[in-house]
Enzyme design. Structure first.
Site, PDB file in Angstrom:
ATOM      1  N   GLN A  10       0.827  -1.201   0.000  1.00  0.00           N
ATOM      2  CA  GLN A  10       0.000   0.000   0.000  1.00  0.00           C
ATOM      3  C   GLN A  10       0.862   1.252   0.000  1.00  0.00           C
ATOM      4  O   GLN A  10       1.892   1.312   0.653  1.00  0.00           O
ATOM      5  CB  GLN A  10      -0.910  -0.022   1.226  1.00  0.00           C
ATOM      6  CG  GLN A  10      -2.039   0.989   1.162  1.00  0.00           C
ATOM      7  CD  GLN A  10      -3.069   0.754   2.251  1.00  0.00           C
ATOM      8  OE1 GLN A  10      -3.100  -0.303   2.869  1.00  0.00           O
ATOM      9  NE2 GLN A  10      -3.918   1.735   2.483  1.00  0.00           N
ATOM     10  N   SER A  92       4.089  -6.278   2.896  1.00  0.00           N
ATOM     11  CA  SER A  92       2.778  -6.200   3.535  1.00  0.00           C
ATOM     12  C   SER A  92       1.706  -6.752   2.600  1.00  0.00           C
ATOM     13  O   SER A  92       1.671  -7.948   2.322  1.00  0.00           O
ATOM     14  CB  SER A  92       2.499  -4.750   3.956  1.00  0.00           C
ATOM     15  OG  SER A  92       1.337  -4.658   4.743  1.00  0.00           O
ATOM     16  N   LEU A  93       0.833  -5.918   2.081  1.00  0.00           N
ATOM     17  CA  LEU A  93      -0.165  -6.345   1.104  1.00  0.00           C
ATOM     18  C   LEU A  93       0.467  -7.164  -0.020  1.00  0.00           C
ATOM     19  O   LEU A  93      -0.110  -8.145  -0.501  1.00  0.00           O
ATOM     20  CB  LEU A  93      -0.860  -5.112   0.510  1.00  0.00           C
ATOM     21  CG  LEU A  93      -1.517  -5.296  -0.855  1.00  0.00           C
ATOM     22  CD1 LEU A  93      -2.783  -6.111  -0.726  1.00  0.00           C
ATOM     23  CD2 LEU A  93      -1.765  -3.963  -1.521  1.00  0.00           C
ATOM     24  N   ARG A 117      -9.479  -7.439   4.044  1.00  0.00           N
ATOM     25  CA  ARG A 117      -8.360  -6.949   4.859  1.00  0.00           C
ATOM     26  C   ARG A 117      -8.354  -5.422   4.896  1.00  0.00           C
ATOM     27  O   ARG A 117      -8.196  -4.807   5.959  1.00  0.00           O
ATOM     28  CB  ARG A 117      -7.045  -7.481   4.277  1.00  0.00           C
ATOM     29  CG  ARG A 117      -5.761  -7.078   5.000  1.00  0.00           C
ATOM     30  CD  ARG A 117      -4.589  -7.690   4.234  1.00  0.00           C
ATOM     31  NE  ARG A 117      -3.307  -7.503   4.881  1.00  0.00           N
ATOM     32  CZ  ARG A 117      -2.458  -6.511   4.640  1.00  0.00           C
ATOM     33  NH1 ARG A 117      -2.786  -5.569   3.756  1.00  0.00           N
ATOM     34  NH2 ARG A 117      -1.291  -6.437   5.255  1.00  0.00           N
ATOM     35  N   HIS A 201       0.219  -2.708  11.263  1.00  0.00           N
ATOM     36  CA  HIS A 201       1.262  -3.572  11.826  1.00  0.00           C
ATOM     37  C   HIS A 201       1.546  -3.240  13.288  1.00  0.00           C
ATOM     38  O   HIS A 201       2.696  -3.196  13.725  1.00  0.00           O
ATOM     39  CB  HIS A 201       2.534  -3.519  10.972  1.00  0.00           C
ATOM     40  CG  HIS A 201       2.275  -3.874   9.545  1.00  0.00           C
ATOM     41  ND1 HIS A 201       1.883  -5.139   9.161  1.00  0.00           N
ATOM     42  CD2 HIS A 201       2.296  -3.130   8.411  1.00  0.00           C
ATOM     43  CE1 HIS A 201       1.688  -5.156   7.850  1.00  0.00           C
ATOM     44  NE2 HIS A 201       1.923  -3.952   7.378  1.00  0.00           N
ATOM     45  N   GLN A 250       0.755 -11.043  10.445  1.00  0.00           N
ATOM     46  CA  GLN A 250       1.338  -9.900   9.747  1.00  0.00           C
ATOM     47  C   GLN A 250       0.656  -8.590  10.120  1.00  0.00           C
ATOM     48  O   GLN A 250       1.288  -7.534  10.170  1.00  0.00           O
ATOM     49  CB  GLN A 250       1.233 -10.137   8.238  1.00  0.00           C
ATOM     50  CG  GLN A 250       1.958  -9.121   7.373  1.00  0.00           C
ATOM     51  CD  GLN A 250       1.282  -8.943   6.030  1.00  0.00           C
ATOM     52  OE1 GLN A 250       0.223  -8.333   5.947  1.00  0.00           O
ATOM     53  NE2 GLN A 250       1.886  -9.487   4.990  1.00  0.00           N
TER      54      GLN A 250
END
Length: 310
Positions: A10, A92-93, A117, A201, A250
């Site tokens: 992102q 991440s994503l 998500r 996170h 995560q």
């Protein structure tokens, strides 16, 4: 030369991303059509035309970046017949795209997961005023010391270990403000607030993790064809049974991107291809791992360059 395919997270989104690929390659257009059908709304129109404030919404940007990144993979696969790679990873994503590229989950299932998500992370962000702060000239130890010094009972923790000298912390707004004010006292060169919806996170994403758990449990994962380096552990994932737990963890754990790249390099990977919008990951890797080759595929002109180097 062993190669890893890496996928952005992102923040890499922009209006029009991937559209050059869609105009030139039918396989990219097919990905957009699949995304619209899987999600039940015209994501392709938002990617192509915006508006920007809608594209940057967490619940839209996450499936949009996954879609644009998968378009890049499919175009490369079409152009080369086969794409040679020894591992995948994503920021991440981007870890979801890495799992799709490794054959561990279908594109449609990953798309539905990241849509949920994004919604869950947006909703969790609205429960407590929160944010993220980039620390330039910090490492994990100094970032953790800063968090410990200024948290004062609030949530504040290390969230992203992006590259040598760049760490992001995440937590409640008041604690983030104290961290910015105290950063130089801890030997950190700069501290900058990031334009994000909330404290990704961190423990403030616990409600999002709980909400995502059921959907992850219902999703079919299979053993990846190549190792997928997980954000949580910076270690290779080779079995389907490991995937779901790591995706849930995560959301509340640090993204160990720099360590993941070092780990891949230690196994002999010396070439990294970033597929999807932007070049942020190439920059992070160049600052972290020496004597490696980095390249990206975002625009249509990048396809020929990568094909010639294969």
């Amino acid at each position: 030369m062993a190669r890893a395919l890496i996928f952005p997270g992102q923040g890499s989104q922009y209006v029009g991303m991937g559209m050059e690929l869609a105009e030139r390659y039918p396989v990219a257009r097919e990905v957009l059509d699949q995304a619209d059908e899987a999600l039940g709304f015209a994501l392709s129109d938002i990617i192509a035309n915006g508006p920007e404030d809608e594209l940057t919404r967490t619940d839209i940007s996450q499936p949009a970046i996954l879609t644009a990144s998968w378009m890049a993979f499919r175009v490369l696969e079409h152009s080369l017949s086969t794409v040679s790679f020894a591992a995948t990873a994503g920021l991440s994503l981007g870890e979801y795209t890495a799992l799709v590229a490794a054959g561990a989950v279908s594109f449609e299932d990953a798309l539905r997961l990241v849509r949920l998500r994004g919604e869950a992370m947006q909703d969790a962000s609205e429960l407590v005023p929160s944010g993220m702060v980039a620390l330039v000239g910090a490492d994990e130890k100094t970032a953790q010391a800063l968090c410990d010094a200024v948290a004062d009972g609030a949530v504040l923790q290390v969230a992203n270990l992006n590259s040598t000298g760049q760490v992001v912390i995440s937590g409640e707004t008041s604690a983030c403000e104290r961290a910015i004010a105290a950063a130089k006292e801890h030997g950190i060169r700069r501290a900058l607030s990031l334009p994000v919806a909330g404290a990704f996170h961190s423990e403030l994403m616990r409600p999002a993790a709980e909400r995502l758990q059921e959907a992850v449990d219902r999703t079919k994962f299979v053993d990846p064809r190549v190792p997928v380096y997980a954000n949580v552990s910076a270690a290779p994932v080779t079995e389907a049974g490991e995937i779901g737990d790591l995706l849930i963890r995560q959301l509340t754990s640090p993204v160990r991107w720099a360590d993941s790249c070092i780990s891949m390099n230690e196994t002999g990977i010396t070439e990294f291809w970033e597929l999807g919008p932007g070049k942020a990951l190439c920059g992070m890797i160049s600052r972290t791992v020496k004597d490696v080759t980095v390249a990206n595929l975002d625009k249509a002109g990048d396809v020929l360059r990568l094909a010639q180097s294969d």
